[in-house]
Design a protein around this motif. Structure first.
Motif, PDB file in Angstrom:
ATOM      1  N   LEU A  38       0.829  -1.212   0.000  1.00 33.59           N
ATOM      2  CA  LEU A  38       0.000   0.000   0.000  1.00 33.59           C
ATOM      3  C   LEU A  38       0.862   1.260   0.000  1.00 33.59           C
ATOM      4  O   LEU A  38       0.568   2.241  -0.709  1.00 33.59           O
ATOM      5  CB  LEU A  38      -0.918   0.003   1.224  1.00 33.59           C
ATOM      6  CG  LEU A  38      -2.262  -0.722   1.088  1.00 33.59           C
ATOM      7  CD1 LEU A  38      -3.004  -0.691   2.427  1.00 33.59           C
ATOM      8  CD2 LEU A  38      -3.109  -0.097   0.001  1.00 33.59           C
ATOM      9  N   PHE A  39       1.927   1.238   0.805  1.00 34.20           N
ATOM     10  CA  PHE A  39       2.840   2.375   0.872  1.00 34.20           C
ATOM     11  C   PHE A  39       3.428   2.662  -0.512  1.00 34.20           C
ATOM     12  O   PHE A  39       3.444   3.812  -0.973  1.00 34.20           O
ATOM     13  CB  PHE A  39       3.956   2.076   1.873  1.00 34.20           C
ATOM     14  CG  PHE A  39       4.954   3.183   2.068  1.00 34.20           C
ATOM     15  CD1 PHE A  39       4.752   4.160   3.020  1.00 34.20           C
ATOM     16  CD2 PHE A  39       6.089   3.257   1.265  1.00 34.20           C
ATOM     17  CE1 PHE A  39       5.670   5.189   3.199  1.00 34.20           C
ATOM     18  CE2 PHE A  39       7.010   4.275   1.427  1.00 34.20           C
ATOM     19  CZ  PHE A  39       6.799   5.243   2.397  1.00 34.20           C
ATOM     20  N   VAL A  40       3.896   1.624  -1.180  1.00 35.26           N
ATOM     21  CA  VAL A  40       4.519   1.786  -2.503  1.00 35.26           C
ATOM     22  C   VAL A  40       3.500   2.258  -3.538  1.00 35.26           C
ATOM     23  O   VAL A  40       3.747   3.202  -4.302  1.00 35.26           O
ATOM     24  CB  VAL A  40       5.171   0.457  -2.948  1.00 35.26           C
ATOM     25  CG1 VAL A  40       5.655   0.568  -4.397  1.00 35.26           C
ATOM     26  CG2 VAL A  40       6.326   0.101  -2.029  1.00 35.26           C
ATOM     27  N   VAL A  41       2.325   1.600  -3.563  1.00 35.67           N
ATOM     28  CA  VAL A  41       1.308   1.931  -4.571  1.00 35.67           C
ATOM     29  C   VAL A  41       0.805   3.364  -4.395  1.00 35.67           C
ATOM     30  O   VAL A  41       0.697   4.125  -5.366  1.00 35.67           O
ATOM     31  CB  VAL A  41       0.134   0.931  -4.481  1.00 35.67           C
ATOM     32  CG1 VAL A  41      -1.058   1.417  -5.313  1.00 35.67           C
ATOM     33  CG2 VAL A  41       0.572  -0.441  -4.957  1.00 35.67           C
ATOM     34  N   SER A  46       0.592   8.873  -6.153  1.00 37.69           N
ATOM     35  CA  SER A  46       0.702  10.296  -5.827  1.00 37.69           C
ATOM     36  C   SER A  46       1.801  10.965  -6.644  1.00 37.69           C
ATOM     37  O   SER A  46       1.638  12.090  -7.130  1.00 37.69           O
ATOM     38  CB  SER A  46       0.979  10.465  -4.328  1.00 37.69           C
ATOM     39  OG  SER A  46       1.077  11.823  -3.983  1.00 37.69           O
ATOM     40  N   GLY A  47       2.928  10.245  -6.825  1.00 36.45           N
ATOM     41  CA  GLY A  47       4.013  10.809  -7.619  1.00 36.45           C
ATOM     42  C   GLY A  47       3.647  10.944  -9.074  1.00 36.45           C
ATOM     43  O   GLY A  47       4.041  11.918  -9.750  1.00 36.45           O
ATOM     44  N   THR A 227       0.556  11.334   3.725  1.00 41.87           N
ATOM     45  CA  THR A 227       0.918  12.424   2.816  1.00 41.87           C
ATOM     46  C   THR A 227       0.540  12.094   1.384  1.00 41.87           C
ATOM     47  O   THR A 227       0.056  12.950   0.634  1.00 41.87           O
ATOM     48  CB  THR A 227       2.424  12.705   2.911  1.00 41.87           C
ATOM     49  OG1 THR A 227       2.764  13.003   4.270  1.00 41.87           O
ATOM     50  CG2 THR A 227       2.812  13.887   2.048  1.00 41.87           C
ATOM     51  N   ALA A 228       0.748  10.827   0.984  1.00 40.99           N
ATOM     52  CA  ALA A 228       0.385  10.409  -0.378  1.00 40.99           C
ATOM     53  C   ALA A 228      -1.122  10.492  -0.591  1.00 40.99           C
ATOM     54  O   ALA A 228      -1.585  10.980  -1.635  1.00 40.99           O
ATOM     55  CB  ALA A 228       0.881   8.987  -0.626  1.00 40.99           C
ATOM     56  N   ILE A 229      -1.903  10.036   0.381  1.00 40.33           N
ATOM     57  CA  ILE A 229      -3.363  10.081   0.264  1.00 40.33           C
ATOM     58  C   ILE A 229      -3.847  11.522   0.174  1.00 40.33           C
ATOM     59  O   ILE A 229      -4.711  11.865  -0.650  1.00 40.33           O
ATOM     60  CB  ILE A 229      -4.023   9.360   1.457  1.00 40.33           C
ATOM     61  CG1 ILE A 229      -3.714   7.861   1.402  1.00 40.33           C
ATOM     62  CG2 ILE A 229      -5.531   9.582   1.458  1.00 40.33           C
ATOM     63  CD1 ILE A 229      -4.149   7.105   2.643  1.00 40.33           C
ATOM     64  N   LEU A 232      -3.323  12.977  -3.224  1.00 42.11           N
ATOM     65  CA  LEU A 232      -4.346  12.537  -4.173  1.00 42.11           C
ATOM     66  C   LEU A 232      -5.673  13.252  -3.917  1.00 42.11           C
ATOM     67  O   LEU A 232      -6.381  13.642  -4.869  1.00 42.11           O
ATOM     68  CB  LEU A 232      -4.536  11.026  -4.057  1.00 42.11           C
ATOM     69  CG  LEU A 232      -3.343  10.156  -4.509  1.00 42.11           C
ATOM     70  CD1 LEU A 232      -3.585   8.689  -4.146  1.00 42.11           C
ATOM     71  CD2 LEU A 232      -3.098  10.299  -6.011  1.00 42.11           C
ATOM     72  N   LEU A 233      -6.023  13.443  -2.646  1.00 37.01           N
ATOM     73  CA  LEU A 233      -7.277  14.114  -2.310  1.00 37.01           C
ATOM     74  C   LEU A 233      -7.289  15.584  -2.721  1.00 37.01           C
ATOM     75  O   LEU A 233      -8.358  16.174  -2.883  1.00 37.01           O
ATOM     76  CB  LEU A 233      -7.547  14.009  -0.805  1.00 37.01           C
ATOM     77  CG  LEU A 233      -7.999  12.640  -0.271  1.00 37.01           C
ATOM     78  CD1 LEU A 233      -8.128  12.672   1.245  1.00 37.01           C
ATOM     79  CD2 LEU A 233      -9.329  12.229  -0.900  1.00 37.01           C
ATOM     80  N   SER A 234      -6.099  16.171  -2.876  1.00 35.39           N
ATOM     81  CA  SER A 234      -6.038  17.587  -3.267  1.00 35.39           C
ATOM     82  C   SER A 234      -6.640  17.824  -4.644  1.00 35.39           C
ATOM     83  O   SER A 234      -6.965  18.962  -4.998  1.00 35.39           O
ATOM     84  CB  SER A 234      -4.591  18.086  -3.229  1.00 35.39           C
ATOM     85  OG  SER A 234      -3.805  17.455  -4.232  1.00 35.39           O
TER      86      SER A 234
END
Length: 782
Positions: A38-41, A46-47, A227-229, A232-234
């Motif tokens: 999950l961390f990687v995906v 996000s990147g 931070t990644a989530i 994406l939510l932004s």
């Protein structure tokens, strides 16, 4: 009286107990099959997609918003942000050479999209100082994101760098740039400093590198995912540019805290002889419950920010809430799996591991101070060499001896609790007196926004501010914009008569209006106060113009501009703050009442948290508004408290304070349910939790204090407020007020009317635990 005394075979395991046991049995799946993928995906997604952070500062209703709407009807530039290009020459700026060169420069700037320039060389009211040494071109810039604003500022400065005029003394013509568009806003390395502080504090508290590493590792994984989530939510919800930093600050703090409490409970269970599996299950089923409840309380506090009714605040609330949620889930799933993998080794630290950690900490601190990543790389290399050497040097593998644990009744915190319990009235009077004393400055709080006069002296925005203040007076850094409608808008003579009236108003340095209207039915008057934008005198002038001068003149006019807009914004936030506080307090009170089956305990918790937050408000008012000890933390001058700070301080600090309250009271309630002795339960609960709460608070204080090291005034203010609130809460409140009031109330702490008890849902935050003897079971109170 309590389910915690029920035999294992007669009760159904709680959901968290079953979850903890599942994480132990499926530890590799949890770590390598769920969390790491999950961390990687999420980070890859996000990147790839990127973020879309942008601050939408929509003005609340008021005169400034009405002025903005009128100007926007003319053009987007007319309603845009103010900025300035300020130039200085000791020989005078009105020479043909300077006029020609700068006019060409201003023309190039005018060609940039969304920029309108008013040159002092073409204006009927040229803004050139009386002595002729300072001139200013006013810019209007359309609304845009922070990243686009930074790009535009770089383009304008690049055009300005092409202006090369040598003066009589051989120096170049000085050109500076004013306005927020040109300001440099950099967050200090607070996250890195916070992690370093956490490493040192946890190693000292636990005496184990592994026990230190698990809370920090769990928090870092949760931080990366959160931070990644949020990135994406932004794309779905508008979030301000600094959302990621806020998520990191809050997430890192609560993530380490939550993991810290669970690891502490796990080690205690191991110490009492439980197996690794049972120790993990008990830690999740007891401290894990407190983590879940505390996390929910923090999220309620953050979601309360939606009541403010501003889009950028709601986006910030969403981001911070997601960060806390991910940290809470990591603490009750990822951490138990890691604990199961670690087993009994959590208490073992080799000399090599401790030496390698020490080298890494020193290197990281050196890298931050010198901003040289090479130092960190060298530290990593040396640490690796030490660890490799341990495979060949037997003495390096030797475990570091632990300090001998004192019996519970001999611990500092147990003895402290007993001291407080012997003199509860005296302790109550002293602690309340301290809090009230610290709160006194709060009653003179003035909300507003600081101006560029607070920026570091080496920044161009500060140089521009000082040049304008010297050449035209401090008010030239924040002109008031008055829109004129009705008959006076198209009648220049009537409008100039209105201008003359304004020039005679106390607090007005200058006033002028172009002879032509912006459009039929709309004209503009510019008023220069004789005080700085952040000064109280400027606020008084705006109120005087709105309430007295303009209505009495008979002219249809509205007072706006960025300075007046800041006032309206501060007034709006101040009016919404009681709603936020009231809603969060009521919900928190009801939740605590359901958890602890008590009326007085949640009431005390709410009141004490209010006192600690109020004391923190008082500290920042005394330093930033009154100027006490401001030089010690690098504050240039007194000014208002930034209007967003009390709102954010309350939401964050109230949530964190409730964390400590829940962890302490849940342990006290656990002991009370087991022994039925209120005094003994308070002493035992404080003795067991005080060290870990103190460690958690110290980490928070270090993280938040790092913001004080930066140059930005608002960040200094925010960081100091957070650090002060946590420090006050963990010392005066938790170590003095709580044990004193719990002692004075005795068994009444746990009183609740039967009809309320029947209405409330059953929430068990203590969980089920093995039967360990009470710390002070044989202790006699004096």
């Amino acid at each position: 009286m309590t389910a915690s005394l029920a035999p294992e075979s007669t009760r159904k395991p709680h959901l968290l107990a079953r979850l903890g046991r599942w994480c132990v049995h499926r530890r590799k799946l949890v770590v390598f099959g769920i969390w790491i993928p999950l961390f990687v995906v999420l980070n890859a997604a996000s990147g790839a997609v990127g973020s879309d952070f942008h601050t939408e500062m929509k003005l609340p209703s008021g005169e400034a918003a009405d002025v903005f709407d009128l100007l926007k009807s003319v053009s987007d530039e007319a309603a845009g942000f103010d900025a300035e290009i300020v130039f200085y020459s000791p020989d005078g700026v009105n020479t043909d050479e300077i006029t020609e060169s700068l006019s060409a420069f201003f023309g190039e700037v005018e060609k940039l999209e969304g920029v309108d320039v008013t040159s002092p060389f073409d204006s009927p009211d040229p803004e050139i100082s009386e002595d002729g040494t300072v001139g200013v071109a006013r810019l209007k810039i359309t609304e845009r994101s922070q990243q686009d604003a930074i790009k535009l500022a770089d383009e304008i400065r690049a055009l300005g760098d092409k202006v090369s005029l040598t003066q009589a003394d051989g120096s170049k013509l000085q050109i500076e740039y004013g306005g927020w568009v040109f300001s440099k806003f950099e967050f200090p390395a607070s996250e890195a400093l916070g992690i370093i502080a956490a490493v040192v504090i946890l190693v000292l508290a636990f005496g184990s590198v592994i026990a230190m590493g698990l809370p920090i590792g769990t928090a870092l994984v949760g931080l990366g995912m959160g931070t990644a989530i949020v990135g994406l939510l932004s794309h779905v919800q508008s979030m301000p540019d600094f959302t990621s930093q806020m998520v990191a600050m809050i997430g890192l703090g609560v993530g380490i805290d939550y993991a810290l409490f669970i690891v502490t409970r796990y080690r205690a269970a191991l110490h009492d002889g439980l197996s690794v599996e049972e120790a993990v299950v008990e830690a999740v089923d007891t401290s894990g419950r407190a983590v879940v409840f505390a996390g929910i309380t923090v999220m309620i506090s953050l979601v309360g920010l939606y009541l403010i009714g501003l889009e950028f605040v709601s986006g910030l609330a969403t981001g911070a809430t997601v960060g806390v949620l991910v940290m809470m889930l990591a603490s009750i799933t990822l951490l138990p799996a890691l604990l199961a993998m670690t087993g009994h080794r959590i208490n073992v630290t080799s000399r090599a591991a401790l030496a390698a950690l020490a080298v890494l900490v020193v290197a990281a601190l050196g890298a931050i101070i010198t901003t040289n990543i090479g130092i960190l790389l060298v530290g990593l290399l040396v640490s690796a060499v030490v660890l490799v050497a341990s495979f060949f040097v037997k003495s390096l593998r030797k475990p570091v001896p632990h300090r001998a644990e004192k019996p519970g009744e001999q611990s500092l915190w147990y003895r402290w609790s007993r001291i407080v319990q012997r003199r509860p009235w005296r302790v109550l009077a002293v602690s309340v007196g301290l809090l009230v004393f610290l709160m006194i400055p709060l009653f003179s709080i003035r909300l507003g926004f600081g101006d560029m006069g607070n920026a570091p002296e080496d920044q161009t925005v500060r140089k521009a501010y000082d040049l304008l203040a010297d050449g035209f007076g401090p008010g030239s850094n924040g002109p008031l914009v008055i829109t004129v409608t009705g008959s006076a808008a198209d009648d220049n003579a009537a409008r100039q008569e209105f201008v003359e009236l304004l020039r005679g108003v106390e607090g007005v340095s200058a006033a002028f209006s172009p002879p032509e209207a912006l459009r039929p039915g709309l004209a503009i008057v510019t008023v220069i106060p004789d005080s700085a934008p952040q000064d109280e005198a400027t606020n008084e002038l705006v109120n005087r113009l709105r309430d007295d001068i303009v209505p009495a003149s008979g002219v249809e006019a509205l007072v706006g501009g960025q300075t007046a807009a800041g006032m309206d914004f501060a007034t709006y936030l101040g009016s919404r703050l009681p709603l936020l506080i009231g809603a969060v307090l009521i919900l928190s009170f009801l939740l605590l009442m359901a958890v602890f089956r008590s009326v007085l305990v949640p009431l005390k918790a709410v009141v004490m948290n209010l006192l600690s937050i109020g004391a923190a408000y008082g500290v920042i008012v005394a330093i930033f508004q009154w100027g006490w000890a401001k030089d010690l933390i690098g504050v240039g001058k007194e000014g208002p408290i930034d209007a967003w700070v009390p709102m954010m301080l309350f939401a964050i600090v109230f949530g964190l304070s409730m964390d400590y309250e829940v962890f302490l009271l849940s342990r006290i309630k656990e002991e009370y349910d087991r022994t039925g002795d209120n005094g003994l339960a308070v002493a035992d609960g404080l003795a067991v939790t005080a060290r870990v709460i103190t460690a958690a608070a110290l980490i928070m204080v270090c993280v938040f204090s790092a913001f004080v090291l930066g140059d930005e005034r608002s960040l200094k203010l925010f960081g100091l407020g957070l650090a002060a609130a946590v420090a006050i809460d963990a010392t005066i409140v938790r170590m003095l007020l709580v044990p004193a009031t719990m002692e004075l109330l005795g068994n009444r702490n746990w009183w609740i009317p039967k009809w309320i008890d029947k209405l409330l849902p059953k929430i068990d935050v203590e969980g089920y635990h093995h039967q360990a003897p009470a710390i002070g079971a044989h202790d006699e109170k004096s």
